[in-house]
Design a protein around this motif. Sequence first.
Motif, PDB file in Angstrom:
ATOM      1  N   VAL A 179       2.901  -1.573  10.285  1.00  0.00           N
ATOM      2  CA  VAL A 179       3.001  -2.111   8.996  1.00  0.00           C
ATOM      3  C   VAL A 179       4.640  -2.247   8.694  1.00  0.00           C
ATOM      4  O   VAL A 179       5.953  -1.386   9.393  1.00  0.00           O
ATOM      5  CB  VAL A 179       2.157  -1.103   7.995  1.00  0.00           C
ATOM      6  CG1 VAL A 179       0.836  -1.747   7.621  1.00  0.00           C
ATOM      7  CG2 VAL A 179       2.291   0.297   7.549  1.00  0.00           C
ATOM      8  N   ARG A 180       5.454  -2.084   7.005  1.00  0.00           N
ATOM      9  CA  ARG A 180       6.813  -2.358   7.141  1.00  0.00           C
ATOM     10  C   ARG A 180       7.048  -1.021   6.310  1.00  0.00           C
ATOM     11  O   ARG A 180       5.871  -1.656   5.421  1.00  0.00           O
ATOM     12  CB  ARG A 180       7.370  -3.606   6.835  1.00  0.00           C
ATOM     13  CG  ARG A 180       8.819  -3.736   5.468  1.00  0.00           C
ATOM     14  CD  ARG A 180       8.706  -4.934   5.299  1.00  0.00           C
ATOM     15  NE  ARG A 180       9.546  -5.550   7.092  1.00  0.00           N
ATOM     16  CZ  ARG A 180      11.191  -5.919   6.916  1.00  0.00           C
ATOM     17  NH1 ARG A 180      11.777  -4.514   6.842  1.00  0.00           N
ATOM     18  NH2 ARG A 180      10.966  -6.197   7.660  1.00  0.00           N
ATOM     19  N   LEU A 181       7.869  -0.204   6.913  1.00  0.00           N
ATOM     20  CA  LEU A 181       8.134   0.872   6.310  1.00  0.00           C
ATOM     21  C   LEU A 181       8.956   0.607   4.976  1.00  0.00           C
ATOM     22  O   LEU A 181      10.027   0.178   4.829  1.00  0.00           O
ATOM     23  CB  LEU A 181       8.522   1.725   6.874  1.00  0.00           C
ATOM     24  CG  LEU A 181       9.052   3.422   5.601  1.00  0.00           C
ATOM     25  CD1 LEU A 181       7.587   4.318   4.982  1.00  0.00           C
ATOM     26  CD2 LEU A 181       9.833   4.255   6.741  1.00  0.00           C
ATOM     27  N   ALA A 240       0.840  -1.134  -0.079  1.00  0.00           N
ATOM     28  CA  ALA A 240       0.501  -0.015   0.475  1.00  0.00           C
ATOM     29  C   ALA A 240       0.805   1.337   0.164  1.00  0.00           C
ATOM     30  O   ALA A 240       2.058   1.137   0.481  1.00  0.00           O
ATOM     31  CB  ALA A 240      -0.976  -0.252   1.293  1.00  0.00           C
ATOM     32  N   GLN A 241      -0.315   2.183  -0.546  1.00  0.00           N
ATOM     33  CA  GLN A 241       1.076   3.607  -0.219  1.00  0.00           C
ATOM     34  C   GLN A 241       0.010   4.888   0.909  1.00  0.00           C
ATOM     35  O   GLN A 241      -0.723   4.809  -0.023  1.00  0.00           O
ATOM     36  CB  GLN A 241       1.014   3.860  -1.717  1.00  0.00           C
ATOM     37  CG  GLN A 241       1.966   3.415  -2.077  1.00  0.00           C
ATOM     38  CD  GLN A 241       1.049   2.547  -3.116  1.00  0.00           C
ATOM     39  OE1 GLN A 241       0.090   2.243  -3.754  1.00  0.00           O
ATOM     40  NE2 GLN A 241       1.655   0.793  -3.445  1.00  0.00           N
ATOM     41  N   SER A 266      12.039   0.059  10.643  1.00  0.00           N
ATOM     42  CA  SER A 266      11.716  -0.610   9.782  1.00  0.00           C
ATOM     43  C   SER A 266      10.223  -0.917   9.411  1.00  0.00           C
ATOM     44  O   SER A 266       9.513  -1.174   8.329  1.00  0.00           O
ATOM     45  CB  SER A 266      12.288  -2.070  10.534  1.00  0.00           C
ATOM     46  OG  SER A 266      11.923  -2.566  11.143  1.00  0.00           O
ATOM     47  N   HIS A 267       9.550  -0.610  10.760  1.00  0.00           N
ATOM     48  CA  HIS A 267       7.931  -0.814  10.479  1.00  0.00           C
ATOM     49  C   HIS A 267       7.194   0.375  11.679  1.00  0.00           C
ATOM     50  O   HIS A 267       8.110   1.215  12.698  1.00  0.00           O
ATOM     51  CB  HIS A 267       7.694  -2.102  11.917  1.00  0.00           C
ATOM     52  CG  HIS A 267       8.404  -3.188  11.273  1.00  0.00           C
ATOM     53  ND1 HIS A 267       9.694  -3.854  10.889  1.00  0.00           N
ATOM     54  CD2 HIS A 267       6.971  -4.548  10.456  1.00  0.00           C
ATOM     55  CE1 HIS A 267       9.387  -4.983   9.873  1.00  0.00           C
ATOM     56  NE2 HIS A 267       8.296  -5.077  10.300  1.00  0.00           N
ATOM     57  N   LEU A 268       6.708   0.542  10.910  1.00  0.00           N
ATOM     58  CA  LEU A 268       5.515   1.033  11.656  1.00  0.00           C
ATOM     59  C   LEU A 268       3.824   0.780  12.726  1.00  0.00           C
ATOM     60  O   LEU A 268       3.640   0.385  12.145  1.00  0.00           O
ATOM     61  CB  LEU A 268       5.047   2.983  10.941  1.00  0.00           C
ATOM     62  CG  LEU A 268       5.927   3.236  10.346  1.00  0.00           C
ATOM     63  CD1 LEU A 268       5.804   4.094   8.826  1.00  0.00           C
ATOM     64  CD2 LEU A 268       7.630   4.129  11.005  1.00  0.00           C
ATOM     65  N   GLY A 289       2.693  -5.597   4.607  1.00  0.00           N
ATOM     66  CA  GLY A 289       2.315  -5.931   5.363  1.00  0.00           C
ATOM     67  C   GLY A 289       1.637  -5.980   5.456  1.00  0.00           C
ATOM     68  O   GLY A 289       0.487  -6.075   6.952  1.00  0.00           O
ATOM     69  N   VAL A 290       0.709  -5.157   4.739  1.00  0.00           N
ATOM     70  CA  VAL A 290      -1.040  -4.261   5.223  1.00  0.00           C
ATOM     71  C   VAL A 290      -2.248  -5.083   5.589  1.00  0.00           C
ATOM     72  O   VAL A 290      -1.979  -6.384   4.611  1.00  0.00           O
ATOM     73  CB  VAL A 290      -0.653  -3.167   4.402  1.00  0.00           C
ATOM     74  CG1 VAL A 290       0.028  -2.113   4.384  1.00  0.00           C
ATOM     75  CG2 VAL A 290      -1.798  -3.522   3.041  1.00  0.00           C
TER      76      VAL A 290
END
Length: 243
Positions: free
Chosen positions: A112-114, A41-42, A62-64, A129-130
């Motif tokens: 999620v992973r950035l 996703a964006q 790395s993740h948010l 990974g959304v």
Amino acid sequence: MSMRSSEDNSWLMQPIGWLRSCYHEKFAVPRQPGLAPAATAQLVLVAPYDHPDCVAGLETYSHLWLTFVFHQTQAQGWKPKVRPPRLGGNQKVGVFASRSTFRPNGLGLSVVRLERIEQGEELVLHLSGVDLIDGTPILDIKPYLPWSDAHPEAHATWAPDAPAPLTVRFSPSVQAQLAVHPEGAWLEQLLTQVLSQDPKPAYQKPQPERLYGVALAQHNVRFRYLSAETLEIVELQPLDRPN
């Protein structure tokens, strides 16, 4: 900007951005984040939150954590008890003992992973990974801190582990399509990861003659259950609408 309403002691919140996701509808979205790492996703930030200063330093994580709104289910309201899929869809637990999308304030939380940050005409966070559908309003972003946010000793009574994935097969015609598709390898990976999570309602029994359909990654996907452990993708057609 978030602000408090003095009239009814409520809070008004404004999205900081909107999600462009490979999931076009709620059906078949994995019930937790990270179960389909290929799902992308964006996150497009909007003014005034699209200033580069707002994400300065975010690329070092790395993740948010994303705080978002379950915008498609909010209008349906909520109930004190819900039927979690992990309990077969027939047993009830309190809404606060579940991750149901039908919540009092319609708020969700997802890790999620950035992948990267793109700064051009739009300020875009590329994610993977959304478990969020296209058009989801995002209210906040926070860095994920593994030393604080991960608790290996934690336990969950009726959902102790990730569900066992199903085997996903592809019909010969779909295999032929994927072989010549410009994103065939990624699409095959995405379809396998998403559909292996058993997207049908938990109370339904597999019936090979019954076809299911879902809009995913700009495609209409049709599949059927060969057994309780195996499903087959039988048709893959481009969507006739833009993302």
